[in-house]
Design an enzyme around this catalytic site. Structure first.
Site, PDB file in Angstrom:
ATOM      1  N   LYS A 296       0.788  -1.246   0.000  1.00 18.31           N
ATOM      2  CA  LYS A 296       0.000   0.000   0.000  1.00 18.31           C
ATOM      3  C   LYS A 296       0.821   1.299   0.000  1.00 18.31           C
ATOM      4  O   LYS A 296       0.292   2.360  -0.328  1.00 18.31           O
ATOM      5  CB  LYS A 296      -0.922   0.026   1.236  1.00 18.31           C
ATOM      6  N   TYR A 384      -6.986  -4.892  -1.585  1.00 19.05           N
ATOM      7  CA  TYR A 384      -5.694  -5.068  -2.247  1.00 19.05           C
ATOM      8  C   TYR A 384      -5.658  -4.308  -3.569  1.00 19.05           C
ATOM      9  O   TYR A 384      -4.648  -3.688  -3.913  1.00 19.05           O
ATOM     10  CB  TYR A 384      -5.419  -6.563  -2.474  1.00 19.05           C
TER      11      TYR A 384
HETATM   12  P1  RFL Z   1      10.143   8.272  -0.481  1.00 19.65           P
HETATM   13  O1  RFL Z   1      10.136   7.305  -1.608  1.00 19.65           O
HETATM   14  O2  RFL Z   1      10.833   7.885   0.772  1.00 19.65           O
HETATM   15  O3  RFL Z   1      10.758   9.630  -1.039  1.00 19.65           O
HETATM   16  C1  RFL Z   1      11.101  10.713  -0.191  1.00 19.65           C
HETATM   17  C2  RFL Z   1      12.174  11.529  -0.874  1.00 19.65           C
HETATM   18  O4  RFL Z   1      12.490  12.648  -0.050  1.00 19.65           O
HETATM   19  C3  RFL Z   1      13.900  12.787   0.020  1.00 19.65           C
HETATM   20  N1  RFL Z   1      14.252  13.480   1.277  1.00 19.65           N
HETATM   21  C4  RFL Z   1      14.627  14.770   1.343  1.00 19.65           C
HETATM   22  N2  RFL Z   1      14.771  15.700   0.383  1.00 19.65           N
HETATM   23  C5  RFL Z   1      15.181  16.934   0.794  1.00 19.65           C
HETATM   24  N3  RFL Z   1      15.456  17.255   2.084  1.00 19.65           N
HETATM   25  C6  RFL Z   1      15.316  16.351   3.068  1.00 19.65           C
HETATM   26  N4  RFL Z   1      15.576  16.665   4.330  1.00 19.65           N
HETATM   27  C7  RFL Z   1      14.887  15.038   2.706  1.00 19.65           C
HETATM   28  N5  RFL Z   1      14.632  13.916   3.412  1.00 19.65           N
HETATM   29  C8  RFL Z   1      14.253  12.988   2.526  1.00 19.65           C
HETATM   30  C9  RFL Z   1      14.436  11.367  -0.043  1.00 19.65           C
HETATM   31  O5  RFL Z   1      15.781  11.317  -0.476  1.00 19.65           O
HETATM   32  C10 RFL Z   1      13.464  10.742  -1.048  1.00 19.65           C
HETATM   33  O6  RFL Z   1      13.924  10.848  -2.375  1.00 19.65           O
HETATM   34  O7  RFL Z   1       8.656   8.696  -0.066  1.00 19.65           O
HETATM   35  P2  RFL Z   1       7.314   8.862  -0.952  1.00 19.65           P
HETATM   36  O8  RFL Z   1       7.599   9.653  -2.192  1.00 19.65           O
HETATM   37  O9  RFL Z   1       6.276   9.299   0.009  1.00 19.65           O
HETATM   38  O10 RFL Z   1       6.993   7.366  -1.479  1.00 19.65           O
HETATM   39  C11 RFL Z   1       6.613   6.349  -0.584  1.00 19.65           C
HETATM   40  C12 RFL Z   1       7.087   4.991  -1.095  1.00 19.65           C
HETATM   41  O11 RFL Z   1       8.460   5.077  -1.423  1.00 19.65           O
HETATM   42  C13 RFL Z   1       6.866   3.868  -0.072  1.00 19.65           C
HETATM   43  O12 RFL Z   1       5.645   4.025   0.585  1.00 19.65           O
HETATM   44  C14 RFL Z   1       6.875   2.459  -0.728  1.00 19.65           C
HETATM   45  O13 RFL Z   1       8.132   2.155  -1.266  1.00 19.65           O
HETATM   46  C15 RFL Z   1       6.477   1.387   0.281  1.00 19.65           C
HETATM   47  N6  RFL Z   1       6.543   0.019  -0.259  1.00 19.65           N
HETATM   48  C16 RFL Z   1       5.547  -0.479  -1.083  1.00 19.65           C
HETATM   49  N7  RFL Z   1       4.514   0.311  -1.449  1.00 19.65           N
HETATM   50  C17 RFL Z   1       3.572  -0.162  -2.316  1.00 19.65           C
HETATM   51  O14 RFL Z   1       2.631   0.571  -2.645  1.00 19.65           O
HETATM   52  N8  RFL Z   1       3.626  -1.421  -2.863  1.00 19.65           N
HETATM   53  C18 RFL Z   1       4.633  -2.282  -2.546  1.00 19.65           C
HETATM   54  O15 RFL Z   1       4.677  -3.376  -3.094  1.00 19.65           O
HETATM   55  C19 RFL Z   1       5.628  -1.822  -1.602  1.00 19.65           C
HETATM   56  N9  RFL Z   1       6.646  -2.622  -1.257  1.00 19.65           N
HETATM   57  C20 RFL Z   1       7.630  -0.802   0.073  1.00 19.65           C
HETATM   58  C21 RFL Z   1       7.647  -2.133  -0.447  1.00 19.65           C
HETATM   59  C22 RFL Z   1       8.682  -0.339   0.862  1.00 19.65           C
HETATM   60  C23 RFL Z   1       9.725  -1.172   1.166  1.00 19.65           C
HETATM   61  N10 RFL Z   1      10.780  -0.633   1.961  1.00 19.65           N
HETATM   62  C24 RFL Z   1      12.137  -0.770   1.663  1.00 19.65           C
HETATM   63  C25 RFL Z   1      10.468   0.324   3.005  1.00 19.65           C
HETATM   64  C26 RFL Z   1       8.680  -2.978  -0.147  1.00 19.65           C
HETATM   65  C27 RFL Z   1       9.717  -2.524   0.677  1.00 19.65           C
HETATM   66  C28 RFL Z   1      10.814  -3.517   1.013  1.00 19.65           C
HETATM   67  C1  PHB Z   2       7.584  -6.268  -4.151  1.00 19.84           C
HETATM   68  O1  PHB Z   2       8.601  -5.667  -3.788  1.00 19.84           O
HETATM   69  O2  PHB Z   2       7.506  -6.843  -5.253  1.00 19.84           O
HETATM   70  C2  PHB Z   2       6.431  -6.347  -3.220  1.00 19.84           C
HETATM   71  C3  PHB Z   2       6.555  -5.839  -1.933  1.00 19.84           C
HETATM   72  C4  PHB Z   2       5.473  -5.913  -1.065  1.00 19.84           C
HETATM   73  C5  PHB Z   2       4.281  -6.524  -1.497  1.00 19.84           C
HETATM   74  C6  PHB Z   2       4.165  -6.992  -2.779  1.00 19.84           C
HETATM   75  C7  PHB Z   2       5.235  -6.918  -3.647  1.00 19.84           C
HETATM   76  O3  PHB Z   2       3.223  -6.617  -0.643  1.00 19.84           O
END
Ligand code: RFL
Ligand code: PHB
Length: 392
Positions: A296, A384
């Site tokens: 999400k 989902y």
């Molecule tokens: P981001 O992607 O963290 O981007 C924030 C940006 O702000 C910058 N920043 C700054 N810039 C200027 N000054 C500062 N002081 C700053 N501090 C930070 C950073 O460098 C960065 O470029 O947040 P945003 O844009 O809100 O996006 C959110 C998403 O990235 C995050 O929610 C998802 O990746 C979560 N997530 C997943 N979401 C899904 O919808 N579907 C998925 O399948 C899914 N799988 C995941 C995930 C997150 C994961 N991790 C590693 C946390 C799987 C994983 C493993």
């Molecule tokens: C993915 O990284 O492919 C991923 C992560 C979280 C999910 C589904 C897919 O729930």
């Protein structure tokens, strides 16, 4: 320097907001702490709700997603080796698209680079000022020089560790936080996925997820205890552990290889309320975190900025502040439903040693109920594939 909207952070939230505002004719500047290459190197989400894919289409950015993304009509849930397929299309007439966050970001960045709008990468010490007064401003340092940007509004799209939320007086925010005593160890490998659809697996040794980025690149995760170190997980140890946790049929056909990326991500649920303080707004991970189990996080970031983009467009079109005044309430209504769903998926599928045999029986009952009940499957499919943006 002056702009209408100063956006902090060039992750998916910041870049998508910039594009939405550009389409509405609203000038904006994006300030990002890291380099563009660094932002693209972060491997994260993989699944787009149908509504998020529609937003990329609306922004004129859907071509590569349609060509290279994979349409998934369902997922498999596995509990101690027993499989239940959840057929999204049959249950709710909707699907999801597997298209990596890296690719979404790349498409957004390319569109930004082709526009005339300003994006400043490697901006140090980005600081929002005077957002509770009439003259909001953002300063930063680059190459040893301090710069200042006057604006009407500041939007914090700077993720969980960003500066925007941290700049709001503590007394003005209520924080809701839930910590999970484990993380996900993720591995990327250039091998075909083990199955056509994602497999979310519960096993007494812990959760496992089989995902993918393409028909030749797979993404796998296993639940690991808090404090574990990537260095202690050789590729062989990872594959052995994954095989144990998934259903025997999938384990037998798993194609392994040398990992091209391996990292551990902690899990948490977090919400900051409200999403506004004066002229400063929060969107995406800056405002909330969900454990990745429901896929999400990226989708919520997109729905937040769609709502905020609409409100800003209404403000500039007819000087109506009603949308801006309602942004926090409207976005939080959807955010909390995604928080609930992600917490529920996490609770069903992970092992929680502290809940003991009672907890495991409850998890099994939850899974058996899901297997037997079309209503329960429909609820999963509805959440989902993504709830609507309308406030209910
Ligand atoms: P981001 O992607 O963290 O981007 C924030 C940006 O702000 C910058 N920043 C700054 N810039 C200027 N000054 C500062 N002081 C700053 N501090 C930070 C950073 O460098 C960065 O470029 O947040 P945003 O844009 O809100 O996006 C959110 C998403 O990235 C995050 O929610 C998802 O990746 C979560 N997530 C997943 N979401 C899904 O919808 N579907 C998925 O399948 C899914 N799988 C995941 C995930 C997150 C994961 N991790 C590693 C946390 C799987 C994983 C493993
Ligand atoms: C993915 O990284 O492919 C991923 C992560 C979280 C999910 C589904 C897919 O729930």
């Amino acid at each position: 320097m002056r702009t209408q909207v100063a956006i902090i952070g060039a992750g998916p939230a910041g870049l998508a907001l910039g594009r939405l505002l550009e389409k509405a004719g609203i000038d904006n500047v994006i300030l990002e702490r890291k380099s563009g290459e660094y932002v693209l190197s972060r491997i994260r989400a993989g699944v787009l709700e149908q509504g998020s894919a529609d937003v990329l289409d609306r922004l004129g950015l859907g071509a590569r997603m349609h060509a290279e993304g994979l349409t998934h009509h369902g997922v498999d849930l596995c509990f101690d080796g027993d499989i239940q397929h959840i057929d999204f299309t049959a249950l709710v007439g909707r699907h999801v698209t597997v298209y990596g966050q890296t690719e979404v970001t790349r498409d957004l960045m390319a569109a930004r680079a082709a526009s005339s709008l300003t994006t400043i990468y490697e901006a140090d010490e980005v600081t929002p000022h005077d957002f509770d007064g009439a003259r909001p401003r953002v300063t930063w340092r680059k190459d040893g020089v301090t710069h200042s940007l006057d604006c009407d509004f500041i939007v914090g799209c700077d993720g969980f560790h960003g500066v925007a939320r941290a700049s709001i007086p503590e007394r003005a925010l209520t924080l809701f936080d839930r910590h999970y005593p484990f993380g996900w160890l993720g591995v990327m490998v250039d091998q075909p996925p083990v199955s056509d659809e994602l497999i979310y697996a519960h096993h007494e040794r812990g959760f496992a997820l089989c995902s993918m980025r393409s028909m030749t690149r797979s993404r796998y995760y296993v639940q690991v205890q808090e404090g574990e170190r990537v260095e202690d997980w050789s590729d062989q140890r990872f594959w052995d552990e994954l095989r144990r946790r998934i259903n025997p049929q999938a384990a037998a056909s798993l194609r392994t290889g040398a990992s091209i990326e391996k990292s551990i991500a902690p899990l948490r649920s977090f919400v900051a309320e409200p999403l506004r303080f004066g002229a400063l707004f929060l969107a995406g991970d800056a405002a909330h975190i969900v454990p990745p189990t429901g896929a999400k996080g990226l989708n919520l970031a997109i729905s937040d900025v769609v709502m905020l983009g609409e409100a800003l467009a209404a403000f500039y079109a007819d000087k109506s502040a009603a949308g801006l005044d309602d942004y926090s309430r409207r976005a939080l209504s959807r955010i909390w439903k995604a928080e609930r769903f992600s917490w529920w998926m996490t609770t069903l599928l992970h092992t929680f040693p502290e809940t003991g045999p009672f907890g495991r029986r409850i998890q099994r009952a939850d899974f058996d109920y899901l297997r037997a009940s079309k209503a329960a499957q429909t609820s999963l499919a509805e959440n989902y594939t993504g709830l609507s943006l309308a406030v209910e």
